[in-house]
Design a protein around this motif. Structure first.
Motif, short mmCIF file in Angstrom:
data_model
loop_
_atom_site.label_atom_id
_atom_site.label_comp_id
_atom_site.label_asym_id
_atom_site.label_seq_id
_atom_site.Cartn_x
_atom_site.Cartn_y
_atom_site.Cartn_z
N GLU A 72 1.39 -1.34 0.30
CA GLU A 72 0.35 -0.51 0.29
C GLU A 72 0.55 1.26 -0.11
O GLU A 72 0.31 2.54 -0.90
CB GLU A 72 -0.55 0.19 1.15
CG GLU A 72 -1.91 1.30 1.45
CD GLU A 72 -2.55 0.38 2.15
OE1 GLU A 72 -3.24 1.82 2.69
OE2 GLU A 72 -3.12 -0.16 2.86
N ARG A 76 0.49 4.09 -3.30
CA ARG A 76 0.27 4.93 -3.22
C ARG A 76 1.27 6.30 -2.72
O ARG A 76 1.26 7.37 -2.98
CB ARG A 76 -0.24 5.36 -1.29
CG ARG A 76 -1.31 4.66 -1.33
CD ARG A 76 -2.27 4.90 -0.03
NE ARG A 76 -3.31 4.35 0.46
CZ ARG A 76 -4.37 4.80 -0.24
NH1 ARG A 76 -4.67 5.53 -1.01
NH2 ARG A 76 -5.91 3.55 0.12
N VAL A 178 -3.57 5.63 -8.12
CA VAL A 178 -4.34 4.97 -6.84
C VAL A 178 -2.81 5.99 -5.94
O VAL A 178 -1.76 5.44 -5.40
CB VAL A 178 -3.98 3.87 -5.83
CG1 VAL A 178 -4.24 3.19 -4.75
CG2 VAL A 178 -4.98 2.51 -7.18
N GLY A 179 -3.70 7.21 -5.09
CA GLY A 179 -2.93 7.41 -4.76
C GLY A 179 -1.80 9.08 -5.84
O GLY A 179 -2.39 9.25 -6.50
#
Length: 221
Positions: A72, A76, A178-179
């Protein structure tokens, strides 16, 4: 690039062919490929050495809490992610992973021929494909339609085959930010033969290089 193919559920026989294809693409196009099924590679320090991570026909729970946090943070923070085929059936209880891939796998009919509609010919993963791309695969159904939150690159009309459950709008290939990172997903890639097919290999290459920000195709629609 990191190509990760760990499975704790169903295992596709085509994984070795997929790994070989990514390695050959790397050799042909000037990037290195590290293929592994060792989830311990997912640490903040290790992922910092990669431009993108590929989940190649992964299944089930494949990461521990440390690995989930590392992936993650990697995406991100600006890293790339590419999911292939049953990557959409991976990490079913991790909310971020559902966001990352864009939709959850919900079954498929038997392998059969159909044709995808290329909706976005401007993306590197689809720019080389005909408007109607004849293909044979497992035509994945998803628990929800990702279109509201992704850029759909290709879809399928369910009238072209048997066993679709999503109705009039059935995306199969898409991408999204995503981010600060990028995510690309293709539902295709069940069979060994796919990874020997030039148009599919270029499809994978375009998606991967886009996710890694090594190629254009930046507009989000």
């Amino acid at each position: 690039m990191l190509v990760f193919s760990r499975t704790t559920g169903y295992r596709h026989d085509s994984i070795p062919a997929g790994v070989a294809a990514f390695r050959e693409l790397g050799t042909e196009h000037g990037f290195s490929v590290h293929a592994t099924e060792d989830h311990r590679v997912f640490t903040e320090e290790s992922l910092a050495g990669y431009a993108a991570v590929v989940f190649l026909s992964t299944s089930g729970e494949v990461l521990d809490d440390t690995g989930r946090a590392a992936l993650e943070g990697f995406v991100r923070g600006g890293g790339g992610f590419a999911g292939v085929h049953s990557a959409s059936g991976t990490e079913p209880d991790w909310p971020f992973y559902g966001e990352l891939v864009g939709a959850r796998f919900a079954g498929h009919p038997e392998i059969q021929a159909a044709a995808l509609t290329v909706e976005d010919p401007d993306h590197p993963a689809t720019e080389h494909l005909p408007r109607l791309w004849a293909w044979t695969d497992e035509w994945y159904n998803f628990a929800g339609n990702p279109r509201p939150s992704v850029r759909v690159l290709a879809s399928v009309e369910e009238s072209r085959y048997r066993g679709g459950t999503m109705g009039a709008d059935h995306p199969l290939v898409w991408c999204r930010p995503v981010g600060a990172g990028r995510s690309f997903f293709t539902a295709l890639g069940h069979c060994d033969e796919a990874y020997l097919t030039p148009e599919f290999r270029r499809h994978l290459l375009g998606g991967l290089l886009w996710a890694a920000r090594l190629i254009d195709g930046e507009q989000q629609r």
